[in-house]
Design a protein around this motif. Structure first.
Motif, short mmCIF file in Angstrom:
data_model
loop_
_atom_site.label_atom_id
_atom_site.label_comp_id
_atom_site.label_asym_id
_atom_site.label_seq_id
_atom_site.Cartn_x
_atom_site.Cartn_y
_atom_site.Cartn_z
N ALA A 27 -18.02 32.91 -7.85
CA ALA A 27 -17.99 32.71 -6.40
C ALA A 27 -19.33 33.03 -5.76
O ALA A 27 -19.60 32.60 -4.65
N GLU A 73 -4.35 37.29 -1.86
CA GLU A 73 -4.87 35.93 -1.90
C GLU A 73 -5.39 35.47 -0.55
O GLU A 73 -6.47 34.87 -0.45
N TYR A 76 -8.77 37.10 0.29
CA TYR A 76 -9.85 36.55 -0.54
C TYR A 76 -10.27 35.17 -0.05
O TYR A 76 -11.46 34.88 0.10
N VAL A 77 -9.28 34.32 0.24
CA VAL A 77 -9.59 32.96 0.69
C VAL A 77 -10.19 32.98 2.09
O VAL A 77 -11.15 32.26 2.37
N TRP A 80 -13.97 33.85 2.12
CA TRP A 80 -14.82 32.76 1.67
C TRP A 80 -14.80 31.61 2.67
O TRP A 80 -15.82 30.97 2.92
N GLU A 81 -13.65 31.37 3.30
CA GLU A 81 -13.55 30.29 4.27
C GLU A 81 -14.52 30.51 5.44
O GLU A 81 -15.19 29.59 5.89
N GLN A 238 -13.56 23.19 -1.80
CA GLN A 238 -13.91 24.61 -1.90
C GLN A 238 -12.68 25.49 -1.72
O GLN A 238 -12.51 26.48 -2.44
N ILE A 239 -11.84 25.16 -0.75
CA ILE A 239 -10.63 25.95 -0.53
C ILE A 239 -9.72 25.89 -1.75
O ILE A 239 -9.19 26.91 -2.22
N GLN A 241 -10.58 25.34 -4.84
CA GLN A 241 -11.20 26.09 -5.93
C GLN A 241 -11.10 27.59 -5.70
O GLN A 241 -10.99 28.37 -6.66
N THR A 242 -11.09 28.04 -4.44
CA THR A 242 -10.99 29.46 -4.15
C THR A 242 -9.62 30.00 -4.55
O THR A 242 -9.51 31.11 -5.09
N TYR A 243 -8.57 29.22 -4.30
CA TYR A 243 -7.24 29.62 -4.76
C TYR A 243 -7.19 29.69 -6.29
O TYR A 243 -6.61 30.63 -6.87
N ARG A 245 -9.72 30.23 -8.27
CA ARG A 245 -10.55 31.36 -8.70
C ARG A 245 -9.80 32.69 -8.55
O ARG A 245 -9.89 33.56 -9.41
#
Length: 305
Positions: A27, A73, A76-77, A80-81, A238-239, A241-243, A245
């Protein structure tokens, strides 16, 4: 010469074991410059591992909105968002600014209009550059064009910290991108006729009042439409992929990410760019060998440039 403390050496050994898990889900920023700009707390353009860990710990704590010592979760998301939205907005602003500059570069007679002839003149040069073997077509497997020449002052200048854009438009500056954009019949070959047809169709779409020329407003608005479509695509990807990750880094599958789990991706990124293994990231470190997926990285350049 800088010395690495025992704590750093221990952390590097731990990180080496983490890379096997975290290497594909990193990330942290995907460049040495990006990591330094993000985590260099004292702004001295040198990032020791201790400072990196401290900065990551502060970021982890700021993301832990309910203060329970772990990230769920949504936390974390959400973290990054927020960073992603800021980066995309900055990249959009820079891309639009460059589009205004590009308009005036194409408008050779400075009449504040771009004609099809002016567009075709740029296209002629672009096709000739991509057709490196001069066989009249551009095809997958052809040699890449020679790099654009840089000025001596650019070549002699010291490397500078620069964040890699998150927003990347489809590019026509490498063979794969060029063929993807202009191959109309799916044979992995672009003829001159195909190339001109795609560019003329784009010109007609951009010419909203059908007067045979493009104003700066028409030129920029057409690009902004494509830019915003790419922003949505990037955001959604990206969203997603963040889930993914989060799920990978949550190794005990308890739906909570500890700081140790969080640092798997951090250590993987730090180790990748600390190529001399001294526990410090600086611009003097040699670049790592590109991963296969990085070989054809696109840029923010306009596809029809």
């Amino acid at each position: 010469m800088k010395q690495v403390t025992a704590a750093v050496k221990t952390a590097l050994l731990i990180a080496a074991g983490a890379v096997a898990l975290g290497g594909t889900v990193t990330a942290a920023p995907h460049s040495a410059s990006g990591i330094i700009l993000t985590y260099d707390l004292n702004k001295d353009q040198s990032l020791p591992l201790e400072e990196f860990v401290d900065a990551r710990r502060a970021r982890f704590a700021a993301s832990d909105k309910n203060g329970d010592g772990v990230l769920d979760e949504s936390e974390y998301v959400y973290e990054w968002e927020g960073k992603m939205e800021t980066r995309l907005a900055e990249d959009r602003k820079a891309s639009v600014k460059q589009t205004h500059i590009r308009f005036h570069a194409v408008d050779k007679n400075d009449d504040e209009r771009i004609t099809l002839d002016e567009v075709e003149a740029v296209g002629e040069r672009s096709f000739a550059r991509m057709d490196a073997n001069k066989d009249g077509v551009v095809a997958k497997g052809d040699p890449e064009p020679a790099p654009r020449r840089t000025s001596q002052s650019d070549a002699d200048s010291a490397p500078t910290l620069k964040q890699r854009p998150m927003l990347r438009m489809p590019t026509s500056h490498n063979i794969e991108g060029f063929v993807t954009l202009y191959d109309q019949n799916g044979d992995d070959v672009v003829t001159k006729d195909e190339f001109n047809a795609v560019r003329e169709a784009q010109f007609q779409r951009t010419d909203e009042n059908s007067d045979g020329s493009l104003t700066e407003q028409e030129y920029v608005l057409e690009f902004e439409d494509r830019l915003d479509a790419q922003i949505k695509k990037t955001y959604d990807g990206q969203i997603k992929q963040t889930y993914v990750r989060f799920g990978v880094l949550d190794t005990d599958e308890d739906k909570k990410m500890t700081f140790a789990e969080y640092m798997v991706s951090g250590f993987a990124a730090f180790n990748r760019y600390d190529t001399n293994g001294d526990g410090f990231l600086t611009l003097a470190d040699p670049a790592p060998k590109p991963r296969e997926r990085e070989q054809n990285t696109t840029t923010t350049a306009q596809a029809s440039e």
